[in-house]
Design an enzyme around this catalytic site. Sequence first.
Site: not given
Length: 233
Positions: A130, A134
Amino acid sequence: MKIALLGYGKMGKAIETIALQRGHTIVIKTSRDSYYNINDADVAIDFSVPSAAFNNISNCLNNQVPVISGTTGWLEQYDDIVSLCEKQKGAFIYASNFSLGVNIFFELNETLAKMMAKLNDYKLDIEEIHHTQKLDAPSGTAITLAEGIIKNNSAYQDWQLDTASDKNIPIIAKRIPEVPGTHIISYTSPIDTIKIEHEAHNREGFALGAVIAAEWLADKTGVFTMKDVLNIG
């Protein structure tokens, strides 16, 4: 349909764009509005923060406003929300990922887990990648994938971040700039490797799935999942 966006970060803005394209009206944006009346909305979409999610969802259910939530990190209170939804005869969907493609990927993952359950030569791992913004690891999507495997393969009882041990599925979490989300399931033996992978190209898939779920939920009563929305599984 009049939609409340409970949380107006990057996901909230992406959902707004898709909702407007599909002919809906955004009546509440909670990062901007210090006060709001949830009854102004036909349905609510919660992509807030863990500390706010439970109160957001409870407020909707107490006012008979259908609500979907993609916020992670509050699930120790999930059973309380289910009880409240049943008590208020409300409508609720939680998903770790609303992408239509990811939810199909969840089903593929469970089917593959059943097929691999008796093939002991294969070692399993999950990799998720990600964007660097995040902060939680592993992702809720990776955890859902691990849970789907555990449900269908008795060789595994739990998951573990970044390390492997007996009966635990290793989840390798990577954070790389500008990566919307990639999840890879690998079964590796001395002679070959079997992989399934889902790669998101942008946030639009998550946003579209959330809006479709909200549209589907608007006239329902009960606690549902994306399997119900997509009529799969």
